[in-house]
Motif scaffolding. Structure first.
Motif, mmCIF file in Angstrom:
data_model
loop_
_atom_site.group_PDB
_atom_site.id
_atom_site.type_symbol
_atom_site.label_atom_id
_atom_site.label_comp_id
_atom_site.label_asym_id
_atom_site.label_seq_id
_atom_site.Cartn_x
_atom_site.Cartn_y
_atom_site.Cartn_z
ATOM 1 N N THR A 46 -3.003 -13.148 4.545
ATOM 2 C CA THR A 46 -2.116 -12.393 3.651
ATOM 3 C C THR A 46 -2.688 -12.383 2.240
ATOM 4 O O THR A 46 -2.764 -11.344 1.576
ATOM 5 C CB THR A 46 -0.713 -13.039 3.640
ATOM 6 O OG1 THR A 46 -0.197 -13.023 4.971
ATOM 7 C CG2 THR A 46 0.243 -12.303 2.703
ATOM 8 N N ASP A 49 -5.923 -10.366 2.081
ATOM 9 C CA ASP A 49 -5.628 -8.923 2.096
ATOM 10 C C ASP A 49 -5.136 -8.452 0.727
ATOM 11 O O ASP A 49 -5.453 -7.345 0.294
ATOM 12 C CB ASP A 49 -4.572 -8.603 3.169
ATOM 13 C CG ASP A 49 -5.148 -8.698 4.587
ATOM 14 O OD1 ASP A 49 -6.386 -8.792 4.724
ATOM 15 O OD2 ASP A 49 -4.355 -8.700 5.550
ATOM 16 N N ALA A 53 -6.760 -5.561 -1.546
ATOM 17 C CA ALA A 53 -5.987 -4.407 -2.020
ATOM 18 C C ALA A 53 -6.141 -4.268 -3.542
ATOM 19 O O ALA A 53 -6.319 -3.161 -4.064
ATOM 20 C CB ALA A 53 -4.517 -4.573 -1.638
ATOM 21 N N SER A 56 -9.561 -3.043 -4.475
ATOM 22 C CA SER A 56 -9.631 -1.611 -4.250
ATOM 23 C C SER A 56 -8.922 -0.854 -5.377
ATOM 24 O O SER A 56 -9.423 0.155 -5.881
ATOM 25 C CB SER A 56 -9.017 -1.329 -2.875
ATOM 26 O OG SER A 56 -8.671 -0.001 -2.752
ATOM 27 N N LEU A 260 1.259 -7.792 -2.155
ATOM 28 C CA LEU A 260 0.372 -7.023 -1.277
ATOM 29 C C LEU A 260 1.038 -5.718 -0.852
ATOM 30 O O LEU A 260 0.429 -4.636 -0.890
ATOM 31 C CB LEU A 260 -0.001 -7.867 -0.043
ATOM 32 C CG LEU A 260 -0.643 -7.134 1.138
ATOM 33 C CD1 LEU A 260 -1.964 -6.484 0.721
ATOM 34 C CD2 LEU A 260 -0.886 -8.103 2.299
ATOM 35 N N GLU A 261 2.295 -5.820 -0.482
ATOM 36 C CA GLU A 261 2.999 -4.616 -0.027
ATOM 37 C C GLU A 261 3.204 -3.640 -1.187
ATOM 38 O O GLU A 261 3.122 -2.418 -1.011
ATOM 39 C CB GLU A 261 4.341 -5.027 0.598
ATOM 40 C CG GLU A 261 4.884 -4.057 1.602
ATOM 41 C CD GLU A 261 3.921 -3.707 2.733
ATOM 42 O OE1 GLU A 261 3.117 -4.570 3.167
ATOM 43 O OE2 GLU A 261 3.962 -2.544 3.181
ATOM 44 N N ARG A 264 -0.081 -1.938 -1.701
ATOM 45 C CA ARG A 264 -0.282 -0.948 -0.626
ATOM 46 C C ARG A 264 0.515 0.323 -0.910
ATOM 47 O O ARG A 264 0.028 1.436 -0.705
ATOM 48 C CB ARG A 264 0.145 -1.533 0.724
ATOM 49 C CG ARG A 264 -0.894 -2.469 1.305
ATOM 50 C CD ARG A 264 -0.421 -3.018 2.649
ATOM 51 N NE ARG A 264 -1.456 -3.798 3.292
ATOM 52 C CZ ARG A 264 -1.212 -4.780 4.155
ATOM 53 N NH1 ARG A 264 0.041 -5.092 4.476
ATOM 54 N NH2 ARG A 264 -2.194 -5.438 4.709
ATOM 55 N N LEU A 267 -1.370 2.232 -3.529
ATOM 56 C CA LEU A 267 -2.591 2.862 -2.997
ATOM 57 C C LEU A 267 -2.232 4.080 -2.148
ATOM 58 O O LEU A 267 -2.938 5.084 -2.164
ATOM 59 C CB LEU A 267 -3.411 1.848 -2.187
ATOM 60 C CG LEU A 267 -4.055 0.722 -3.012
ATOM 61 C CD1 LEU A 267 -4.638 -0.359 -2.104
ATOM 62 C CD2 LEU A 267 -5.143 1.267 -3.940
ATOM 63 N N GLU A 268 -1.117 3.984 -1.413
ATOM 64 C CA GLU A 268 -0.700 5.132 -0.593
ATOM 65 C C GLU A 268 -0.158 6.270 -1.459
ATOM 66 O O GLU A 268 -0.418 7.443 -1.194
ATOM 67 C CB GLU A 268 0.373 4.698 0.418
ATOM 68 C CG GLU A 268 -0.196 3.865 1.560
ATOM 69 C CD GLU A 268 0.889 3.119 2.340
ATOM 70 O OE1 GLU A 268 2.055 3.584 2.342
ATOM 71 O OE2 GLU A 268 0.563 2.075 2.931
#
Lengths: 385, 74
Positions: A46, A49, A53, A56, A260-261, A264, A267-268
């Motif tokens: 976790t 990741d 993220a 990135s 993290l979420e 994400r 990024l989306e």
């Protein structure tokens, strides 16, 4: 209720952020990197990741150069206390938060010279002005990317170029901008980026970090906290590799699962789309407040401002306006000095401070208009009540 | 060719996780396991893979500059 305190912390968080934390707490819950069992590995994954993220998002190649800390303040302290030594000179702007100014004032007492470059009345730091200050040998330049007081966004790429020409490291406080303003550490000439997880990255409070660019002399950057890392346990000395060198003690894994979420989600969605939306909200907020009589408004200039705007009223003190916004209209904001006496000095709102309205990605135009209507009612009634 | 199992040892769990990702991206089947007691290591987990992949894994880690402590075949 209208929440306009996103510069303090974003609220609400995307539901998936809360779900990810619940799921981590329910299903995983173990200590990352401390044991070899499956749940510990899953907890470690976790965190890994989350590093990926963030790498990135900030466009760096090596995720192990993302250091997790409790918040942006600890990240800034790590950079400043870790890299500066007696005799060094550090240059900063007139728009800094106390998360930078307090460690700098502390360091000043141990022989580090601090120079502050004045900003314009809108809070902007002119790269040429910075360049002139850098004629003297300078170890580091530290700049607040986006103001938590008036929302102005600094031209970091040009400022970073000036720092680089002078051979200084460039530390950026991205507390207000990470997640909502495009950041490319290499292109923007950023060597160290301090971020918080709980604002525009939509994670929970208690998450944040420091990202190290390729020019940071890791061997010279002293950790500010020492302790267990789950690695090299046979040695009583701190590991020298990343990220363990700067990450002692059990991390906030459940929080990082949420972060993290949040990343994400960003990024989306795309930072460009987020920025476009927030820029539009900044216009609605600033232009709406400008139509209210009897206000003095503090905002960045169009196109380079966050949806964070401060104002003062001619007849009522900020605290009274803030209290009435909350109690009578359900509008939640922050009044006072916002931990940023330097910025309020630059903008001319020290020592009384301002009322700050800060929208976020999930704020609607209707909410902003309703809040501005409430401000109009309060200031037009003035001190009559 | 080694027909047994090999493990890659790392200084930290972060590095082991990175090794796992690199291998999976290359289609090399790997599993993170607790470090076998008889092997000394800094961290609690290591990466296990079939001996047939030993050279590929070593080359991959070197090529991607992933720091590892050792690769031991059992």
């Amino acid at each position: 209720m209208i929440y306009l305190d996103n510069a303090a912390t974003s609220f609400p968080k995307p539901a998936r952020v809360v779900d990810a934390m619940t799921e981590f707490a329910r299903e995983i819950g173990a200590n990352p990197g401390r044991s070899g069992h499956r749940l510990s590995v899953e907890a470690g994954r976790t965190i890994y990741d989350a590093r990926e993220a963030l790498a990135s998002l900030f466009k760096i190649r090596d995720p192990l150069r993302v250091i997790f800390t409790a918040n942006a303040t600890v990240g800034l302290n790590q950079a400043l206390l870790g890299l500066l030594s007696a005799g060094d000179r550090v240059v900063t702007s007139g728009m800094e938060h106390n998360s930078v100014m307090r460690p700098l004032r502390f360091l000043e007492a141990s022989g580090i010279r601090v120079a502050t470059v004045p900003c314009s009345s809108q809070g902007l730091l002119d790269p040429d002005e910075l360049r002139r200050t850098l004629s003297e040998r300078t170890a580091m330049v530290v700049v607040n990317h986006g103001s938590n007081v008036n929302g102005c966004i600094q031209p970091v790429r040009a400022l970073g170029a000036a720092a680089r020409e002078a051979g200084a490291l460039f530390l950026v406080d991205a507390a207000q901008t990470a997640g909502c303003v495009e950041i490319d550490m290499a292109e923007d000439n950023i060597d160290l980026l301090a971020f918080t997880g709980h604002k525009a990255l939509y994670g929970p409070q208690g998450t944040g970090g420091l990202v190290l660019g390729g020019r940071v002399p890791v061997e010279r950057m002293r950790p500010i906290v020492f302790g267990g890392t789950g690695s090299r346990s046979e040695y009583e000395t701190q590991p020298d590799f990343l990220p363990d060198r700067y990450e002692s003690g059990t991390p906030n894994t459940v929080g990082i699962a949420g972060l993290l979420e949040g990343v994400r989600f960003i990024l989306e969605t795309g930072v460009t789309a987020i920025r476009r939306r927030e820029d539009a909200l900044a216009d609605v907020l600033t232009e709406g407040l400008a139509e209210v009589n009897g206000l003095r408004i503090f905002s960045g200039s169009g196109g380079s401002r966050l949806p964070t705007v401060s104002f003062t009223g001619d007849t009522l003190p900020p605290d009274e306006i803030g209290l009435r916004l909350d109690e009578e209209f359900g509008v939640l904001c922050r009044v006072g000095l916002h931990c940023s006496p330097a910025a309020h000095n630059t903008l001319g709102s020290f020592p009384d401070g301002t009322v700050r309205l800060s929208a976020g990605l999930f704020t609607t135009e209707e909410e902003i208009r309703a809040a501005i209507d409430a401000v109009r009612v309060i200031v037009s009634e003035g001190g009559a009540r | 060719m080694n027909e047994g199992q090999c493990v890659a040892l790392f200084h930290s769990t972060s590095l082991a996780l990175r090794g796992e990702k690199l291998c999976r991206a290359e289609g090399i089947p790997v599993k993170l396991i607790p470090v076998p007691r008889r092997l000394s290591s800094d961290c609690g987990v290591c990466l296990r893979f079939a001996g047939a992949f030993e050279e590929r894994v070593r080359a991959l880690f070197n090529e991607r500059a992933l720091e590892f402590e050792d690769i031991v075949c059992l």
